[in-house]
Design a protein around this motif. Structure first.
Motif, PDB file in Angstrom:
ATOM      1  N   GLN A 176      -3.893  -5.735   1.932  1.00 46.18           N
ATOM      2  CA  GLN A 176      -4.327  -4.851   3.019  1.00 46.18           C
ATOM      3  C   GLN A 176      -3.115  -4.105   3.539  1.00 46.18           C
ATOM      4  O   GLN A 176      -2.065  -4.699   3.783  1.00 46.18           O
ATOM      5  CB  GLN A 176      -4.982  -5.667   4.132  1.00 46.18           C
ATOM      6  N   THR A 200       0.842  -1.190   0.000  1.00 47.00           N
ATOM      7  CA  THR A 200       0.000   0.000   0.000  1.00 47.00           C
ATOM      8  C   THR A 200       0.879   1.244   0.000  1.00 47.00           C
ATOM      9  O   THR A 200       1.886   1.308   0.717  1.00 47.00           O
ATOM     10  CB  THR A 200      -0.918   0.008   1.233  1.00 47.00           C
ATOM     11  N   LYS A 238     -13.142  -0.796  -2.134  1.00 50.69           N
ATOM     12  CA  LYS A 238     -12.435  -1.284  -0.946  1.00 50.69           C
ATOM     13  C   LYS A 238     -13.429  -1.899   0.032  1.00 50.69           C
ATOM     14  O   LYS A 238     -14.515  -1.347   0.266  1.00 50.69           O
ATOM     15  CB  LYS A 238     -11.652  -0.154  -0.272  1.00 50.69           C
ATOM     16  N   GLN A 281     -13.944   7.723  -1.187  1.00 58.24           N
ATOM     17  CA  GLN A 281     -13.455   6.684  -2.089  1.00 58.24           C
ATOM     18  C   GLN A 281     -13.265   7.280  -3.479  1.00 58.24           C
ATOM     19  O   GLN A 281     -14.207   7.790  -4.084  1.00 58.24           O
ATOM     20  CB  GLN A 281     -14.434   5.505  -2.151  1.00 58.24           C
ATOM     21  N   SER A 286      -7.380   0.162  -5.222  1.00 52.28           N
ATOM     22  CA  SER A 286      -8.294   1.097  -4.561  1.00 52.28           C
ATOM     23  C   SER A 286      -7.526   2.340  -4.159  1.00 52.28           C
ATOM     24  O   SER A 286      -6.391   2.260  -3.674  1.00 52.28           O
ATOM     25  CB  SER A 286      -8.916   0.456  -3.313  1.00 52.28           C
ATOM     26  N   ASP A 323      -9.412  -3.726   2.993  1.00 56.15           N
ATOM     27  CA  ASP A 323      -8.589  -4.410   2.001  1.00 56.15           C
ATOM     28  C   ASP A 323      -9.202  -4.236   0.625  1.00 56.15           C
ATOM     29  O   ASP A 323     -10.402  -3.986   0.483  1.00 56.15           O
ATOM     30  CB  ASP A 323      -8.472  -5.904   2.336  1.00 56.15           C
ATOM     31  N   THR A 324      -8.348  -4.378  -0.403  1.00 60.20           N
ATOM     32  CA  THR A 324      -8.822  -4.349  -1.790  1.00 60.20           C
ATOM     33  C   THR A 324      -9.045  -5.790  -2.245  1.00 60.20           C
ATOM     34  O   THR A 324      -8.111  -6.594  -2.237  1.00 60.20           O
ATOM     35  CB  THR A 324      -7.796  -3.668  -2.708  1.00 60.20           C
ATOM     36  N   THR A 339      -4.070   0.934  -2.564  1.00 58.12           N
ATOM     37  CA  THR A 339      -3.820  -0.468  -2.220  1.00 58.12           C
ATOM     38  C   THR A 339      -4.109  -1.358  -3.417  1.00 58.12           C
ATOM     39  O   THR A 339      -5.196  -1.262  -4.011  1.00 58.12           O
ATOM     40  CB  THR A 339      -4.710  -0.897  -1.038  1.00 58.12           C
TER      41      THR A 339
END
Length: 464
Positions: free
Chosen positions: A174, A134, A194, A189, A251, A243-244, A169
Motif C-alpha cells: 500500500q 509505490t 486494486k 484503473q 496495479s 492496496d494491491t 503499486t
C-alpha cells in the motif's frame, strides 16, 4: 514569460530537435471516449451513468463505482500508461520529487523512499520489487497524448484546472495511509487490480489534504476491487485507502483530479474586493470612516451590527445589474490550464485565413479556451485572453516542461487590451459561431477592422 535569446532561445532549439524524435506514444486500441466536445468526453468517461444522474446523485455527495467488464475499454485504459513505460521515461531525464515519488505506507504513515537527483530505472525497479514501494508519477499527460487530450477537454468541461498522477503499486503493498483530499477525484484503473476502502468524511467537501488515523475513520462504507476499465469517483473529503492484493503482480491507476480551491468561498474571497471597490463609488455609507482607534482595539465586537448592515447593503447592490468579477481565480485558470493537444510544432501557430476586411466572416479559434476579462486595476479596459495559441504548457514558474515526448516552452498569455467600449463586440465574437466584421457593435468601420485585425494577428480568430 519567455524572452528572446539567451537560455530560453537555447531551450527552443532543443524543443525543435526533440520534436523530430519518436514520441513515447504507440498505436492505441480503439478509443471508447468521444473527443468531439468537452461534453461528449465527460459523458463517455462516466458511461453508462448519465450526466444528469451523475450531478444530481453523486457530484459532491457520494462515491460512484462503474465496473465495466469491457475488454475494449480495458485495453484502451491500459494504453494510457503502463509500468513498462517507465524504462523509456527514465531515459528522458526524470528527477525524484519533480517527476515522481517513491513511497510506501508503513504503520499507518507515508514513508518516502526517494533518492537524490535523476531517476535510474534499475534502482527504481529494485525499490519497486524489493521494497514494495509505490511509484507516484506526476503529470503523466506531459508524456502521454491521450491523457493530455482527456485533461484538456475536462478543463474545458469543468472550467477548472485538472491534474493527474499515476500510481503503480506492487503486490502485497500500500502506497499511502488513509487520507482525504481537497479535490474531486476520478480514478481510472489501467493495469492489474486494486483493493479499495472508502469511509465517511470527517470533513465534508474538505478544503485541504489530511491523513486520518485508523481510530477516527470507523468502518468502510464501500469496499471493492477495481479492475482494468473500471472508473471510480468520489468527492473531496472522502477518506480512502487502497492496496494491491497478493497474487496480483502490480496495479496501475491514474487519478484525475479537479475543483481544487474552486468553491463559493474561494469565489467570494476573490470577487468581493472588486465588488466593495465598485459599490463604494455609489454608496456614501461605504465611504464613511471606521470608528476612531478601531485598529487599536483587541475586540471589534461593537462594530458587528454596523458591519452587518454594510454587508446587507452590498448584497442588495447585487440585485441591480452588476459585473461580479473573479480576478485571481480566472487569471490562475488562464495561465495554468492545458493548451489544446495539437502536433508538436517547431514554429508558432500562424493566423487563420486571409487578412480580415470589413466584409470578412470571422470565427473565434479554440473557443473553449478564450476568456474575456475586465481587469480590476484598469477601470476602463477590457481584455480578451487566449493563453493557448502558443501551443505551450502553462509554466507555473517552471522554465521547462516535457510535452508529448518533446520539450516545450511555457506559453505566453496571448491577449490584447481594448477600451471598455469594445466589450459588446468582443462578446459578439465570443458568443457566436461566426460573425461578419461589419456587424460588430462598434461605432465605425475602421474600429471594426482594427479589432478584427488585432485578434487575427494574435491567432485569436480565423477568417472564413
Amino acid at each position: 514569460m519567455p524572452r528572446k535569446g539567451g537560455k530560453v532561445a537555447a531551450v527552443a532549439q532543443e524543443a525543435q530537435a526533440r520534436c523530430k524524435r519518436p514520441k513515447l506514444d504507440t498505436a492505441a486500441p480503439p478509443c471508447p471516449l468521444s473527443f468531439e466536445s468537452p461534453d461528449s468526453l465527460f459523458r463517455s468517461l462516466i458511461s453508462p451513468v448519465g450526466e444528469e444522474v451523475f450531478f444530481r446523485d453523486y457530484w459532491e455527495q457520494k462515491p460512484l463505482l462503474v465496473q465495466r467488464s469491457d475488454v475494449l475499454v480495458a485495453a484502451y485504459y491500459q494504453s494510457l500508461f503502463q509500468l513498462a513505460d517507465l524504462r523509456e521515461l527514465c531515459s528522458q531525464g526524470l528527477c525524484y520529487g519533480r517527476d515522481l515519488n517513491v513511497c510506501r505506507c508503513v504503520n499507518g504513515k507515508k514513508k518516502v523512499l526517494n533518492k537524490e537527483g535523476r531517476v535510474n530505472y534499475v534502482q527504481l525497479k529494485k525499490d519497486f520489487d524489493q521494497k514494495k514501494a509505490t511509484i507516484q508519477f506526476h503529470q503523466p499527460q506531459r508524456f502521454k497524448e491521450e491523457l493530455w487530450k482527456i485533461q484538456e477537454k475536462l478543463e474545458c468541461y469543468f472550467g477548472s484546472l485538472v491534474g493527474s498522477n499515476v500510481y503503480i503499486t506492487p503486490q502485497g503493498s500500500q502506497g499511502l495511509p488513509p487520507h482525504y483530499d481537497d479535490v474531486e477525484v476520478f480514478i481510472l484503473q489501467l493495469e492489474g487490480e486494486k483493493h479499495w476502502r472508502l469511509y465517511s468524511p470527517t470533513v465534508p467537501l474538505a478544503r485541504e489534504y489530511s491523513v486520518e488515523p485508523a481510530d477516527r475513520i470507523g468502518s468502510p462504507t464501500h469496499e471493492f476491487m477495481l479492475k482494468p476499465g473500471d472508473l471510480l469517483y468520489f468527492p473531496r473529503g472522502t477518506i480512502h485507502q487502497a492496496d494491491t492484493p497478493q497474487g496480483i503482480s502490480h496495479s496501475t491507476h491514474v487519478t484525475i483530479s479537479t475543483y481544487q480551491n474552486n468553491s463559493w468561498a474561494d469565489f467570494l474571497l476573490d470577487a468581493i474586493p472588486g465588488l466593495v471597490f465598485d459599490a463604494a463609488k455609489e454608496d456614501v455609507a461605504l465611504r464613511t470612516s471606521i470608528p476612531r482607534q478601531l485598529l487599536m482595539q483587541v475586540s471589534t465586537a461593537d462594530c458587528t451590527k454596523q458591519l452587518s448592515s454594510l454587508l446587507r447593503r452590498l448584497a442588495e447592490s447585487l440585485e441591480r445589474p452588476r459585473e461580479l468579477r473573479s480576478c485571481d481565480m480566472k487569471r490562475d485558470f488562464i495561465r495554468h490550464r492545458l493548451p489544446p493537444c495539437l502536433p508538436c510544432l517547431s514554429a508558432p501557430l500562424a493566423p487563420g485565413g486571409k487578412l480580415p476586411k470589413i466584409d470578412s466572416k470571422i470565427r473565434l479559434q479554440f473557443r473553449d479556451h478564450a476568456v474575456i476579462t475586465v481587469e480590476p486595476d484598469q477601470e476602463n479596459a477590457v481584455s480578451m485572453r487566449n493563453p493557448l495559441v502558443c501551443l505551450g504548457w502553462g509554466g507555473g514558474g517552471t522554465s521547462l516542461h516535457f510535452a508529448r515526448g518533446c520539450f516545450s516552452l511555457p506559453p505566453q498569455t496571448h491577449g490584447l487590451r481594448f477600451p471598455l467600449s469594445h466589450m459588446d463586440a468582443l462578446k459578439q465574437i465570443w458568443s457566436g459561431s461566426t460573425v461578419h466584421v461589419k456587424e460588430l457593435n462598434l461605432a465605425s468601420d475602421a474600429e471594426k477592422e482594427n479589432l478584427a485585425l488585432s485578434l487575427w494577428t494574435e491567432c485569436l480568430i480565423e477568417v472564413l
